[in-house]
Design a protein around this motif. Structure first.
Motif, PDB file in Angstrom:
ATOM      1  N   ARG A  65      25.233 -55.876 -14.509  1.00  8.13           N
ATOM      2  CA  ARG A  65      24.261 -54.817 -14.723  1.00  8.13           C
ATOM      3  C   ARG A  65      22.849 -55.398 -14.672  1.00  8.13           C
ATOM      4  NH1 ARG A  65      24.864 -49.674 -14.140  1.00  8.13           N
ATOM      5  NH2 ARG A  65      23.142 -49.423 -15.591  1.00  8.13           N
ATOM      6  N   TYR A  98      28.322 -42.117 -10.562  1.00 10.19           N
ATOM      7  CA  TYR A  98      28.820 -42.093 -11.942  1.00 10.19           C
ATOM      8  C   TYR A  98      29.901 -41.033 -12.123  1.00 10.19           C
ATOM      9  CZ  TYR A  98      28.763 -42.582 -16.996  1.00 10.19           C
ATOM     10  OH  TYR A  98      29.137 -42.824 -18.296  1.00 10.19           O
ATOM     11  N   TRP A 108      29.719 -49.094 -14.406  1.00  8.95           N
ATOM     12  CA  TRP A 108      29.102 -48.790 -15.693  1.00  8.95           C
ATOM     13  C   TRP A 108      29.963 -49.227 -16.878  1.00  8.95           C
ATOM     14  CZ3 TRP A 108      27.871 -45.552 -11.584  1.00  8.95           C
ATOM     15  CH2 TRP A 108      26.511 -45.251 -11.405  1.00  8.95           C
TER      16      TRP A 108
END
Length: 298
Positions: A65, A98, A108
């Motif tokens: 990330r 997402y 994520w």
């Protein structure tokens, strides 16, 4: 000292960057202000993160990330294919990723899981890894040749992500339902104003749910509580400010919602693996870390 790789230096204004590299020297630990997917092919080497180091295997896929850091050590003809996504694009034109359960987990949920400092490592079938590396090579070619064909680049990106998602070890591959609307609405609210002093009660009231129930839903779909997700989001935003701005460290913390400098330093270190001062020093050591990556065209 190690550096931070910046999307403004690599991405040429687009949402995606890609490249296939053959590493022999060590790659010093470095951070990113974008999301990186690194697919490991043939060769050997060791991977270094805040959690320690381990010997790399063909078929491993490393997802980092924004704000996370890693490096490579003792590399011998190690093939690493990088597919990188702009942090801003993940909140804008790529935000729809997402909503796809298998991609949500990959990009994520797994990397933001508690204690991983924004780094997730999964394993895919070696044949899938080689297929993904080949597609990343084609994506690299398309990015160089077809600046006016964003649809082709997006299609190639989805192909790479699909290959990796389908190639995961069967025991790690789980079916996930589409994200709950209340969770999606809460994430959007947190993304829009991470510095706001959010409370679980306020977030639950906004989606007409009991706070405990919203917390359970969040853990199911995201792997964290709503406030745990907010902390990770703040750490990622703080990492960007530390790398790109001249704001004093204390003001960086306040800008993302952590007004107490001591608390900010403690939370940032817990989530990123470095203190804010250490992170900024690494980010400012050089403006661009060379990874045998061609310069982005102007």
């Amino acid at each position: 000292m190690p550096a931070t790789l910046h999307e403004h230096a690599l991405f040429a204004g687009g949402p995606v960057f890609a490249g296939v590299h053959h590493l022999n020297p060590d790659i010093e630990p470095h951070a990113h202000d974008f999301l990186e997917i690194a697919v490991i092919g043939t060769g050997c080497g060791r991977h270094v993160t805040s959690q320690g180091e381990h010997s790399l295997r063909r078929g491993e896929v490393i997802v980092l990330r924004p704000g996370a850091w890693h490096g490579f050590r003792d590399c011998t003809d190690l093939t690493v294919a990088n597919c990188c996504l702009s942090a801003q694009a993940l909140r804008a034109e790529l935000a729809a990723l997402y909503d796809i359960p298998m991609l949500r987990r990959m990009l994520w949920t797994d990397p933001v899981a508690s204690g991983t400092h924004g780094v997730a490592i999964m394993t895919v079938d070696p044949a899938a890894a080689e297929e993904a590396i080949a597609e990343i090579g084609l994506l690299e070619r398309d990015l160089k040749a077809d600046h006016d064909r964003p649809g082709r680049v997006l299609g190639r990106l989805i192909t790479v992500l699909g290959i990796l998602a389908d190639g995961r070890d069967p025991e790690r591959k789980t079916l996930e339902p589409a994200i709950h609307p209340a969770v999606a609405a809460t994430i959007a609210r947190l993304e829009a104003a991470p510095a706001h002093p959010w409370r679980l009660d306020d977030l639950a009231q906004a989606v007409n749910l009991d706070p405990a129930y919203l917390g359970r839903l969040f853990r199911r779909y995201v792997g964290l509580t709503p406030l745990g997700f907010l902390a990770r989001l703040r750490a990622e935003r703080a990492a960007t400010l530390l790398a790109h701005s001249t704001l004093p460290t204390a003001r960086v913390g306040a800008a993302v919602g952590w007004d107490d400098p001591t608390y900010f330093a403690r939370r940032f270190r817990t989530l990123v693996g470095l203190t804010p001062t250490e992170y900024r020093r690494r980010a400012r050591s050089t403006s661009h870390l060379q990874l045998n990556v061609p310069e982005a065209p102007s």
